[in-house]
Design a protein around this motif. Sequence first.
Motif, short mmCIF file in Angstrom:
data_model
loop_
_atom_site.label_atom_id
_atom_site.label_comp_id
_atom_site.label_asym_id
_atom_site.label_seq_id
_atom_site.Cartn_x
_atom_site.Cartn_y
_atom_site.Cartn_z
N LEU A 191 0.83 -1.21 0.00
CA LEU A 191 0.00 0.00 0.00
C LEU A 191 0.86 1.26 0.00
O LEU A 191 0.47 2.29 -0.56
CB LEU A 191 -0.93 -0.01 1.22
CG LEU A 191 -1.94 1.13 1.34
CD1 LEU A 191 -2.82 1.21 0.11
CD2 LEU A 191 -2.78 0.99 2.60
N GLY A 192 2.05 1.17 0.59
CA GLY A 192 2.94 2.34 0.62
C GLY A 192 3.42 2.77 -0.75
O GLY A 192 3.88 3.92 -0.92
N THR A 193 3.33 1.90 -1.75
CA THR A 193 3.74 2.29 -3.11
C THR A 193 2.76 3.29 -3.72
O THR A 193 3.08 3.93 -4.73
CB THR A 193 3.82 1.06 -4.03
OG1 THR A 193 2.53 0.43 -4.10
CG2 THR A 193 4.84 0.06 -3.51
N GLN A 194 1.58 3.41 -3.13
CA GLN A 194 0.56 4.30 -3.68
C GLN A 194 0.66 5.72 -3.13
O GLN A 194 0.10 6.66 -3.72
CB GLN A 194 -0.84 3.74 -3.38
CG GLN A 194 -1.03 2.28 -3.75
CD GLN A 194 -0.79 2.01 -5.22
OE1 GLN A 194 -1.39 2.67 -6.08
NE2 GLN A 194 0.07 1.03 -5.53
N LEU A 195 1.36 5.88 -2.01
CA LEU A 195 1.44 7.20 -1.38
C LEU A 195 2.79 7.37 -0.69
O LEU A 195 3.01 6.86 0.42
CB LEU A 195 0.31 7.37 -0.36
CG LEU A 195 0.25 8.72 0.38
CD1 LEU A 195 0.06 9.86 -0.61
CD2 LEU A 195 -0.86 8.71 1.43
N LYS A 196 3.69 8.05 -1.35
CA LYS A 196 4.99 8.31 -0.75
C LYS A 196 4.83 9.27 0.42
O LYS A 196 4.03 10.20 0.38
CB LYS A 196 5.94 8.93 -1.79
CG LYS A 196 6.38 7.96 -2.87
CD LYS A 196 7.36 8.65 -3.82
CE LYS A 196 7.81 7.67 -4.90
NZ LYS A 196 8.73 8.33 -5.87
N GLY A 197 5.61 9.06 1.43
CA GLY A 197 5.57 9.95 2.58
C GLY A 197 4.62 9.50 3.66
O GLY A 197 4.57 10.11 4.74
N ALA A 198 3.85 8.46 3.39
CA ALA A 198 2.93 7.97 4.42
C ALA A 198 3.73 7.24 5.50
O ALA A 198 4.63 6.46 5.21
CB ALA A 198 1.90 7.04 3.81
N THR A 199 3.40 7.49 6.75
CA THR A 199 4.06 6.81 7.86
C THR A 199 3.26 5.56 8.24
O THR A 199 2.11 5.40 7.81
CB THR A 199 4.20 7.74 9.07
OG1 THR A 199 2.88 8.17 9.47
CG2 THR A 199 5.04 8.96 8.73
N ASP B 236 0.00 8.83 -5.45
CA ASP B 236 1.05 8.91 -6.47
C ASP B 236 0.47 8.51 -7.82
O ASP B 236 -0.48 7.71 -7.90
CB ASP B 236 2.20 7.97 -6.12
CG ASP B 236 2.95 8.45 -4.88
OD1 ASP B 236 2.73 9.59 -4.45
OD2 ASP B 236 3.75 7.66 -4.35
N PRO B 237 1.00 9.06 -8.93
CA PRO B 237 0.51 8.67 -10.26
C PRO B 237 0.54 7.15 -10.43
O PRO B 237 1.43 6.47 -9.91
CB PRO B 237 1.49 9.36 -11.21
CG PRO B 237 2.02 10.52 -10.43
CD PRO B 237 2.08 10.07 -9.01
N LYS B 238 -0.44 6.63 -11.15
CA LYS B 238 -0.55 5.18 -11.28
C LYS B 238 0.70 4.56 -11.91
O LYS B 238 1.13 3.47 -11.52
CB LYS B 238 -1.78 4.83 -12.12
CG LYS B 238 -2.07 3.32 -12.17
CD LYS B 238 -3.35 3.05 -12.92
CE LYS B 238 -3.70 1.55 -12.88
NZ LYS B 238 -2.63 0.69 -13.40
N THR B 239 1.28 5.23 -12.90
CA THR B 239 2.49 4.69 -13.53
C THR B 239 3.64 4.58 -12.53
O THR B 239 4.39 3.60 -12.53
CB THR B 239 2.92 5.57 -14.72
OG1 THR B 239 3.06 6.94 -14.27
CG2 THR B 239 1.88 5.52 -15.83
N THR B 240 3.75 5.59 -11.67
CA THR B 240 4.80 5.55 -10.65
C THR B 240 4.54 4.44 -9.64
O THR B 240 5.45 3.71 -9.24
CB THR B 240 4.87 6.90 -9.93
OG1 THR B 240 5.13 7.95 -10.88
CG2 THR B 240 5.99 6.91 -8.88
N ALA B 241 3.30 4.31 -9.22
CA ALA B 241 2.95 3.28 -8.25
C ALA B 241 3.13 1.89 -8.83
O ALA B 241 3.61 0.97 -8.16
CB ALA B 241 1.50 3.48 -7.79
#
Length: 209
Positions: A155-163, A186-191
């Motif tokens: 799940l962390g790949t979808q939102l950088k900076g999440a603790t 985060d953009p889908k391609t990045t995720a």
Amino acid sequence: MSMLTPPGMGGKYRITGDKYPRMRRPRHRRRIVLAAGAAVVVLGAAGWGTLQLVDVFSGGDDTKATAGRSADCKPVTKTTTAPVAALPKPAQITVNVYNATPRSGLAKSTADELKKRGFIIGKVGNAPVAYDKKVPGAGILLGAPGATKGAFTVLGTQLKGATTKTDTRATADVDLIIGTAFKNLDPKTTADAALVALNKPKPAPTGKC
């Protein structure tokens, strides 16, 4: 008596003639000197040849050879390593989305996007009182201790900076609590690229050249 004969010397020591005799070194001394020089040269050549043979059969000085290669020796990477611990797929993770910001509608829009990306959506709504308007960052991933080894990573790949934070729940679902710094996932391609990287084995360097 000749004038060349010293006074008082006669008989067999008598010198006749009008020239001094020419004094020459015995020829056998020259031969000895030449023979000694030749022996030194032969011994030197034999010693050098012996050292070369010893070096060949002993493999040379391994220490020097290793030192000479150390500067150019670089670790070789292998692509076959121990398999990565299996991570759950998005379709195996249930996510509860909570909004801890004053902005309305963030929980639903974020949940809809996560559903498009393959996650299972659980509860959607405002954050519990303990977190409401108390999450200054992009968000918090909250779940059982076991989630740290799987669900949080995916799940962390979808939102950088999440603790991340754990609680005492016994279920496998995880919470995404949206914080005040949240803008978008985060953009889908990045995720997607981050998800692919999670399942790739990392090459391990070896000490061989």
